[in-house]
Structures are given as structure tokens and as C-alpha cells.
Design a protein around this motif. Structure first.
Motif, PDB file in Angstrom:
ATOM      1  N   LEU A  85       0.804  -1.212   0.000  1.00  0.00           N
ATOM      2  CA  LEU A  85       0.000   0.000   0.000  1.00  0.00           C
ATOM      3  C   LEU A  85       0.845   1.274   0.000  1.00  0.00           C
ATOM      4  O   LEU A  85       0.389   2.320  -0.461  1.00  0.00           O
ATOM      5  CB  LEU A  85      -0.928   0.001   1.228  1.00  0.00           C
ATOM      6  N   MET A  86       2.068   1.194   0.500  1.00  0.00           N
ATOM      7  CA  MET A  86       2.887   2.396   0.640  1.00  0.00           C
ATOM      8  C   MET A  86       3.552   2.832  -0.656  1.00  0.00           C
ATOM      9  O   MET A  86       3.767   4.013  -0.891  1.00  0.00           O
ATOM     10  CB  MET A  86       3.950   2.171   1.718  1.00  0.00           C
ATOM     11  N   GLY A  87       3.908   1.899  -1.517  1.00  0.00           N
ATOM     12  CA  GLY A  87       4.543   2.260  -2.786  1.00  0.00           C
ATOM     13  C   GLY A  87       5.814   3.061  -2.567  1.00  0.00           C
ATOM     14  O   GLY A  87       6.689   2.676  -1.797  1.00  0.00           O
ATOM     15  N   ASN A  88       5.909   4.220  -3.231  1.00  0.00           N
ATOM     16  CA  ASN A  88       7.101   5.080  -3.124  1.00  0.00           C
ATOM     17  C   ASN A  88       6.897   6.233  -2.158  1.00  0.00           C
ATOM     18  O   ASN A  88       7.591   7.249  -2.247  1.00  0.00           O
ATOM     19  CB  ASN A  88       7.470   5.629  -4.510  1.00  0.00           C
ATOM     20  N   LYS A  89       5.947   6.099  -1.234  1.00  0.00           N
ATOM     21  CA  LYS A  89       5.582   7.241  -0.401  1.00  0.00           C
ATOM     22  C   LYS A  89       6.740   7.749   0.455  1.00  0.00           C
ATOM     23  O   LYS A  89       6.874   8.954   0.652  1.00  0.00           O
ATOM     24  CB  LYS A  89       4.387   6.883   0.488  1.00  0.00           C
ATOM     25  N   VAL A  90       7.583   6.862   0.946  1.00  0.00           N
ATOM     26  CA  VAL A  90       8.696   7.309   1.791  1.00  0.00           C
ATOM     27  C   VAL A  90       9.656   8.172   0.986  1.00  0.00           C
ATOM     28  O   VAL A  90      10.027   9.286   1.400  1.00  0.00           O
ATOM     29  CB  VAL A  90       9.429   6.113   2.424  1.00  0.00           C
ATOM     30  N   ASP A  91      10.074   7.683  -0.191  1.00  0.00           N
ATOM     31  CA  ASP A  91      11.001   8.450  -1.031  1.00  0.00           C
ATOM     32  C   ASP A  91      10.372   9.768  -1.480  1.00  0.00           C
ATOM     33  O   ASP A  91      11.047  10.804  -1.531  1.00  0.00           O
ATOM     34  CB  ASP A  91      11.414   7.633  -2.249  1.00  0.00           C
ATOM     35  N   ASP A  92       9.084   9.735  -1.804  1.00  0.00           N
ATOM     36  CA  ASP A  92       8.413  10.953  -2.241  1.00  0.00           C
ATOM     37  C   ASP A  92       8.299  11.968  -1.100  1.00  0.00           C
ATOM     38  O   ASP A  92       8.454  13.178  -1.313  1.00  0.00           O
ATOM     39  CB  ASP A  92       7.022  10.630  -2.779  1.00  0.00           C
ATOM     40  N   PHE A 115       9.270   6.312  13.647  1.00  0.00           N
ATOM     41  CA  PHE A 115       9.364   6.117  12.200  1.00  0.00           C
ATOM     42  C   PHE A 115       9.880   7.376  11.523  1.00  0.00           C
ATOM     43  O   PHE A 115      10.742   7.325  10.635  1.00  0.00           O
ATOM     44  CB  PHE A 115       7.976   5.726  11.678  1.00  0.00           C
ATOM     45  N   LEU A 116       9.386   8.528  11.947  1.00  0.00           N
ATOM     46  CA  LEU A 116       9.822   9.791  11.357  1.00  0.00           C
ATOM     47  C   LEU A 116      11.300  10.042  11.654  1.00  0.00           C
ATOM     48  O   LEU A 116      12.040  10.522  10.786  1.00  0.00           O
ATOM     49  CB  LEU A 116       8.964  10.939  11.884  1.00  0.00           C
ATOM     50  N   ARG A 117      11.745   9.714  12.858  1.00  0.00           N
ATOM     51  CA  ARG A 117      13.161   9.870  13.199  1.00  0.00           C
ATOM     52  C   ARG A 117      14.020   8.993  12.282  1.00  0.00           C
ATOM     53  O   ARG A 117      15.089   9.404  11.816  1.00  0.00           O
ATOM     54  CB  ARG A 117      13.404   9.503  14.661  1.00  0.00           C
ATOM     55  N   ASN A 118      13.551   7.777  12.019  1.00  0.00           N
ATOM     56  CA  ASN A 118      14.291   6.872  11.149  1.00  0.00           C
ATOM     57  C   ASN A 118      14.390   7.438   9.736  1.00  0.00           C
ATOM     58  O   ASN A 118      15.453   7.372   9.097  1.00  0.00           O
ATOM     59  CB  ASN A 118      13.602   5.505  11.130  1.00  0.00           C
ATOM     60  N   ILE A 119      13.282   8.000   9.231  1.00  0.00           N
ATOM     61  CA  ILE A 119      13.300   8.619   7.911  1.00  0.00           C
ATOM     62  C   ILE A 119      14.276   9.795   7.879  1.00  0.00           C
ATOM     63  O   ILE A 119      15.047   9.959   6.932  1.00  0.00           O
ATOM     64  CB  ILE A 119      11.880   9.073   7.519  1.00  0.00           C
TER      65      ILE A 119
END
Length: 333
Positions: A85-92, A115-119
């Protein structure tokens, strides 16, 4: 009798002295290296305030943004098996955050500050995001999180608070209350420099139209307004900024609870032009997302800086979220 009186006075003085702020006894912290001397907060050792004369705030509902790990305490397909479901959402999202380069970022429908800290550590390591906070729900995955280049102070979590469903009666003619959604509201102190700080509230209010949903949002907003009364009673010059997905359109009674407050000290201002819409992201036709500024903080608002940034094509924006982001800039000298 006289000795007894002396003893009582001595005990009172000892009691008073023991309640003093210990920071005042340490020359390093007592001079300039604290952020809130009245409650003992200090600047992290080695931290140097930015010399920038302005700061930017971003708010964005990023729609079901979850990590790749299953939280066994949350039962949801989106959270249990998110990879498809997430696809490329993190990179975007990383690309978007780099383009915007906000100093303070508030995200709604985001799983956790961890999770945000990891990103940030892996994709934004050169941007200076060091401070993270949230008040996560025990039973759901859509939370409101904050990431900041500036030190954060006390966070006021409202998850345990019960709010009324105002001016509403159910089929039995009974009033109702709720406390399952209030984890999606919190306030936190933010310290851009040694001379300026503000109270930031992040929200993701109850979604949906209809009488009951409106009544739930009004109950949540009523609680926040009472909180602000408390903060302003403590400090009449308190700077307050409320951001997030209000799930309320312009001119609604919910938004007007902020904008039409009779007390100037407790009134908020919506700096976005009335023509700016945020939902749905590929063809926006309504405003659900706001940055509301109290009259104290509005004094440092940079004129015309509140906007929805143009980042990617409508198609790509829809892949990230059904909401558009909102940004605002403030000038501090």
C-alpha cells in the motif's frame, strides 16, 4: 513563646529556599543556557541557536503513512501489511521535505515519531532535524507527529482527556462523550531562539460530515480553547499556533469557534487566502487543513507567506496523500 516563633520563621525560610530553582546555582545554566528557566528546561549541551531571522512551519496530512513493521497491538490491514500500500511514499515524502525545507514539521496520519526519526536519519540527515515527539494512540496507527530543528519542551498530551459531543443527543435522547480520538491532539513548546518561543498544537480532528461528527469536533475544539485560556492566564503574551487537518471547511461553525472569538487574546487568525484549497490533492475543491495563529503570534507572521506549495504533478501528489501541505513563515529578530 518567642523561641517558638523564631523556629516557625526559620522553617518557613528553609522551606522557601529549598523550593528555589537549582539552575540559579549553576553559573553555566543560570546565565543564558536555558530555554525556560521558570520550569528548569535547558538548551541541549552543545546546541547553538540558528542565526536565521525567520522560521518555516509545515503541516501535512500524509494519509495512512505507516512503517513496514506490524504492531501486534493494532489490528488493521494497512498497518499489518503496509508494503503493498505504501509504494514510493517514503522516497516521495523525503523529496518533498527537502524541497520545502521547513524548520518545524507536523504530520497527520503518520504512524510514529520513531518512524519519522528513522526517515530523517536515513534520508534527511543533512537538514538538522534533531527533535521528535508524538502522543501515540494505544489502539490505532494514525497519529500526529512533530519533527523540529529547534529544541522542543513540554508536550501536553490529551489522549486521556474525555471531551463532550457538544449539543448532540443520541437516539435515546442522551448526551455522549468520547476519548478515543484525543491522542490526535497535543501541544508542545518550541524554542526557535533564546528570545522567542511558541506553543504549537498539532491536530487531526474527527472526520466526517453530519451532526454527530460536527458535535465531536466542537467538543475537541472547546477543550483546546479552555487549554489556551490556561496558558494565556499564565502568560498573557503566549504565542500559540494550531496546525493540522481540522476536517472542517471554511466558514464552518467549528472553524468559526477559533476565528470569531470575542476575546482578542483568545482569537485566532487564518492567514491562508480564502481561495486556497487543500483536498483532494489532485483536484482541490475544499479546505480541510489550516494554520491558525493567535493574535500574539500573528505579530511575527510574514505577510503572504501562508500557502500551499507546488511540489509535484497532481498525480504524484495524490500518490503521496489526498491532502496538500500547508506552510507558513514567521519573522523573529
Amino acid at each position: 513563646m518567642k523561641n517558638c516563633i523564631y523556629s516557625i520563621v526559620f522553617l518557613i525560610l528553609v522551606g522557601c529556599s529549598s523550593a528555589s530553582n537549582l539552575i540559579e546555582n549553576d553559573s553555566y545554566f543560570s546565565k543564558e543556557n536555558y530555554v525556560a528557566k521558570h520550569n528548569g528546561e535547558v538548551v541541549p549541551f552543545g546546541y547553538k541557536y540558528s542565526k536565521k531571522k525567520s522560521f518555516k512551519v509545515l503541516s501535512w496530512n500524509v494519509e495512512h503513512f505507516v512503517d513496514s513493521f506490524d504492531d501486534p497491538y493494532i489490528n488493521s490491514k494497512r498497518e499489518n501489511k503496509p508494503d503493498s500500500l505504501m509504494g514510493n511514499k517514503v522516497d516521495d515524502l523525503i523529496a518533498a521535505l527537502k524541497k520545502i525545507d521547513a524548520d518545524v514539521v507536523v504530520l497527520q496520519e503518520f504512524e510514529s515519531a520513531k518512524f519519522l526519526r528513522n526517515i530523517a536519519d536515513n534520508g534527511l540527515s543533512d537538514m538538522g532535524y534533531k527533535y521528535f515527539a508524538d502522543v501515540p494512540s494505544h489502539g490505532w496507527y494514525m497519529n500526529v507527529v512533530v519533527m523540529s530543528k529547534f529544541p522542543l519542551g513540554v508536550i501536553y498530551g490529551y489522549g486521556n482527556v474525555t471531551t463532550p459531543i457538544l449539543e448532540y443527543r443520541n437516539d435515546k435522547g442522551e448526551p455522549e462523550t468520547q476519548n478515543t480520538l484525543n491522542t490526535r491532539m497535543w501541544s508542545v513548546e518550541v524554542y526557535p531562539n533564546s528570545d522567542y518561543n511558541f506553543l504549537l498544537t498539532g491536530v487531526h480532528l474527527k472526520a466526517g460530515r453530519g451532526e454527530r461528527n460536527i458535535a465531536m469536533r466542537k467538543g475537541q475544539i472547546n477543550f483546546l480553547k479552555q487549554q489556551y485560556k490556561r496558558f494565556l492566564k499564565e502568560d498573557k503574551n503566549k504565542n500559540i499556533l494550531v496546525v493540522g487537518d481540522f476536517n472542517s471547511v471554511q466558514g464552518s461553525e467549528e472553524i468559526n469557534l477559533f476565528l470569531n472569538e470575542e476575546s482578542k487574546r483568545e482569537k485566532f487568525i487564518d492567514p491562508l487566502p480564502k481561495t486556497v484549497m487543500t483536498h483532494p490533492s489532485n483536484a482541490p475543491e475544499r479546505r480541510l487543513d489550516y494554520m491558525l495563529i493567535n493574535t500574539n503570534m500573528y505579530k511575527v507572521y510574514k505577510e503572504n507567506s501562508a500557502k500551499v506549495p507546488q511540489l509535484f504533478t497532481p498525480k504524484k501528489m495524490k500518490e503521496i496523500s489526498d491532502h496538500l501541505p500547508v506552510i507558513t513563515t514567521f519573522i523573529i529578530k
